[in-house]
Design a protein around this motif. Structure first.
Motif, PDB file in Angstrom:
ATOM      1  N   ARG A  39       0.825  -1.211   0.000  1.00 23.88           N
ATOM      2  CA  ARG A  39       0.000   0.000   0.000  1.00 23.88           C
ATOM      3  C   ARG A  39       0.854   1.254   0.000  1.00 23.88           C
ATOM      4  O   ARG A  39       0.558   2.237  -0.699  1.00 23.88           O
ATOM      5  CB  ARG A  39      -0.933   0.006   1.219  1.00 23.88           C
ATOM      6  CG  ARG A  39      -2.104  -0.966   1.144  1.00 23.88           C
ATOM      7  CD  ARG A  39      -2.826  -1.031   2.488  1.00 23.88           C
ATOM      8  NE  ARG A  39      -3.172   0.277   3.001  1.00 23.88           N
ATOM      9  CZ  ARG A  39      -3.253   0.585   4.298  1.00 23.88           C
ATOM     10  NH1 ARG A  39      -2.998  -0.326   5.220  1.00 23.88           N
ATOM     11  NH2 ARG A  39      -3.592   1.797   4.672  1.00 23.88           N
ATOM     12  N   ASP A  42       2.354   1.852  -3.406  1.00 22.80           N
ATOM     13  CA  ASP A  42       1.306   2.336  -4.313  1.00 22.80           C
ATOM     14  C   ASP A  42       0.995   3.806  -4.064  1.00 22.80           C
ATOM     15  O   ASP A  42       0.768   4.578  -5.002  1.00 22.80           O
ATOM     16  CB  ASP A  42       0.036   1.494  -4.151  1.00 22.80           C
ATOM     17  CG  ASP A  42       0.176   0.089  -4.713  1.00 22.80           C
ATOM     18  OD1 ASP A  42       1.147  -0.164  -5.454  1.00 22.80           O
ATOM     19  OD2 ASP A  42      -0.688  -0.761  -4.391  1.00 22.80           O
ATOM     20  N   GLU A  43       0.979   4.189  -2.799  1.00 22.63           N
ATOM     21  CA  GLU A  43       0.699   5.586  -2.445  1.00 22.63           C
ATOM     22  C   GLU A  43       1.785   6.516  -2.992  1.00 22.63           C
ATOM     23  O   GLU A  43       1.485   7.588  -3.543  1.00 22.63           O
ATOM     24  CB  GLU A  43       0.619   5.712  -0.920  1.00 22.63           C
ATOM     25  CG  GLU A  43       0.305   7.107  -0.424  1.00 22.63           C
ATOM     26  CD  GLU A  43       0.191   7.191   1.092  1.00 22.63           C
ATOM     27  OE1 GLU A  43       0.196   8.323   1.601  1.00 22.63           O
ATOM     28  OE2 GLU A  43       0.116   6.133   1.754  1.00 22.63           O
ATOM     29  N   VAL A  45       3.837   5.896  -5.519  1.00 21.83           N
ATOM     30  CA  VAL A  45       3.788   5.877  -6.980  1.00 21.83           C
ATOM     31  C   VAL A  45       2.716   6.837  -7.486  1.00 21.83           C
ATOM     32  O   VAL A  45       2.897   7.531  -8.492  1.00 21.83           O
ATOM     33  CB  VAL A  45       3.517   4.452  -7.499  1.00 21.83           C
ATOM     34  CG1 VAL A  45       3.179   4.463  -8.991  1.00 21.83           C
ATOM     35  CG2 VAL A  45       4.729   3.558  -7.258  1.00 21.83           C
ATOM     36  N   ALA A  46       1.588   6.918  -6.777  1.00 21.52           N
ATOM     37  CA  ALA A  46       0.464   7.740  -7.222  1.00 21.52           C
ATOM     38  C   ALA A  46       0.683   9.234  -6.984  1.00 21.52           C
ATOM     39  O   ALA A  46      -0.006  10.056  -7.585  1.00 21.52           O
ATOM     40  CB  ALA A  46      -0.812   7.288  -6.520  1.00 21.52           C
ATOM     41  N   ASP A  47       1.623   9.587  -6.114  1.00 19.42           N
ATOM     42  CA  ASP A  47       1.814  10.988  -5.731  1.00 19.42           C
ATOM     43  C   ASP A  47       2.768  11.682  -6.696  1.00 19.42           C
ATOM     44  O   ASP A  47       3.935  11.290  -6.829  1.00 19.42           O
ATOM     45  CB  ASP A  47       2.361  11.062  -4.306  1.00 19.42           C
ATOM     46  CG  ASP A  47       2.200  12.441  -3.699  1.00 19.42           C
ATOM     47  OD1 ASP A  47       2.681  13.414  -4.307  1.00 19.42           O
ATOM     48  OD2 ASP A  47       1.592  12.546  -2.618  1.00 19.42           O
ATOM     49  N   ARG A  48       2.306  12.727  -7.350  1.00 22.11           N
ATOM     50  CA  ARG A  48       3.111  13.418  -8.369  1.00 22.11           C
ATOM     51  C   ARG A  48       4.309  14.158  -7.781  1.00 22.11           C
ATOM     52  O   ARG A  48       5.238  14.517  -8.512  1.00 22.11           O
ATOM     53  CB  ARG A  48       2.238  14.397  -9.155  1.00 22.11           C
ATOM     54  CG  ARG A  48       1.210  13.723 -10.045  1.00 22.11           C
ATOM     55  CD  ARG A  48       0.334  14.739 -10.757  1.00 22.11           C
ATOM     56  NE  ARG A  48       1.097  15.574 -11.672  1.00 22.11           N
ATOM     57  CZ  ARG A  48       1.400  15.232 -12.921  1.00 22.11           C
ATOM     58  NH1 ARG A  48       1.019  14.063 -13.388  1.00 22.11           N
ATOM     59  NH2 ARG A  48       2.079  16.047 -13.689  1.00 22.11           N
ATOM     60  N   GLY A 270       2.237  10.405 -11.869  1.00 17.42           N
ATOM     61  CA  GLY A 270       1.390  10.244 -10.689  1.00 17.42           C
ATOM     62  C   GLY A 270       0.281   9.289 -10.989  1.00 17.42           C
ATOM     63  O   GLY A 270       0.135   8.831 -12.118  1.00 17.42           O
TER      64      GLY A 270
END
Length: 270
Positions: A39, A42-43, A45-48, A270
């Motif tokens: 998790r 993943d967090e 990776v998603a944050d620009r 992101g």
């Protein structure tokens, strides 16, 4: 940020840090810990804001691998029902931390202490390894009656060569940071007293000024995919991706920054 119990996640643009936080257990993994690591990655990776990810441990260990009670439970379960836990065919590639090979951002292991068993696997599956002066590494699998698990029979020979990989597997010997660097397992070793996490953060900050995130993501994907490919396939696949990259705004920005003698300003992921 999500709520975690076994890890800590923090962002200091352009760096995302994931810290395993079970120091009383030498940061050994339970299945809950493994889920939180997934998790947390993943967090980030998603944050620009995050160009690159640093993974480390709290206290004196990077990670001692699977928690001893979890190891007892999994071996007992498999002994009572042989084959029940084997990987079924499907799209997901098995093995701890294999997802890191597909993460489209640089992943740097800041190995602050011992990396054993599953902790060794975690470090090996990061893109770059930076070790504290007092860090150490051991495969440990043979001492537990286990094979070189989680893809190490594929990855470790590619990092250090077949003979050295076999030696590390057979002996389960613990090697220090200097030896790990000498054989190619580690890319950088800190000076005595130097903070390995700060060194890893500085590494990410340094590359963030010049790296094109999308180009890196595609390069990383090609590198891992081509480790076992013949050169003709690798060259042809890379050529297709190469010409797509040439036509993107990042390539235009890279050329302009060269002409204008300034740092490039690439689009983040992101």
């Amino acid at each position: 940020m999500a709520d975690y119990t076994d890890i800590e996640v923090e962002i200091e643009d352009p760096v995302g840090v994931l810290r395993i936080n079970r120091p009383e257990k030498l940061n050994a993994f339970t299945y809950h810990t493994l889920a939180e690591i997934q998790r947390g990655v993943d967090e980030l990776v998603a944050d620009r804001r995050v160009v690159g990810i640093v993974i480390t441990g709290t206290g004196r260990a990077f990670s001692a691998g699977l928690d001893s009670q979890a190891l007892v439970d999994v071996t007992a379960a498999e002994a009572s029902q042989p084959g029940s836990r084997s990987a079924a065919p499907g799209p997901q590639i098995p093995g701890l931390f294999t997802n890191l090979l597909a993460v489209p951002k640089p992943v740097v292991a800041a190995v602050n202490g011992v990396a054993a068993g599953g902790g060794f696997v975690l470090a090996a599956k990061c893109d770059v390894r930076i070790a504290a002066a007092g860090a150490s590494f051991t495969t440990v699998f043979m001492k537990r009656g286990l094979i070189g698990e989680h893809g190490m029979t594929w990855l470790l020979p590619r990092l250090v060569g077949p003979g050295r990989a076999m030696d590390l597997m057979m002996t389960s010997k613990r090697i220090d940071a200097a030896e790990a660097q000498r054989i190619g397992l580690v890319e950088y070793v800190c000076e005595e007293g130097e903070d390995v996490v700060e060194r890893a953060k500085a590494y990410i900050r340094d590359i963030s000024g010049s790296i094109a995130p999308l180009a890196f993501a595609e390069t990383k994907s090609l590198m891992y995919a081509h480790m076992g490919a013949d050169y003709e396939r690798a060259f042809r696949e890379a050529d297709v991706v190469q010409w797509k990259a040439v036509g993107r705004p990042d390539a235009t920005e890279g050329a302009r920054s060269l002409i204008e003698k300034r740092a490039p300003n690439f689009e983040r992921l992101g």
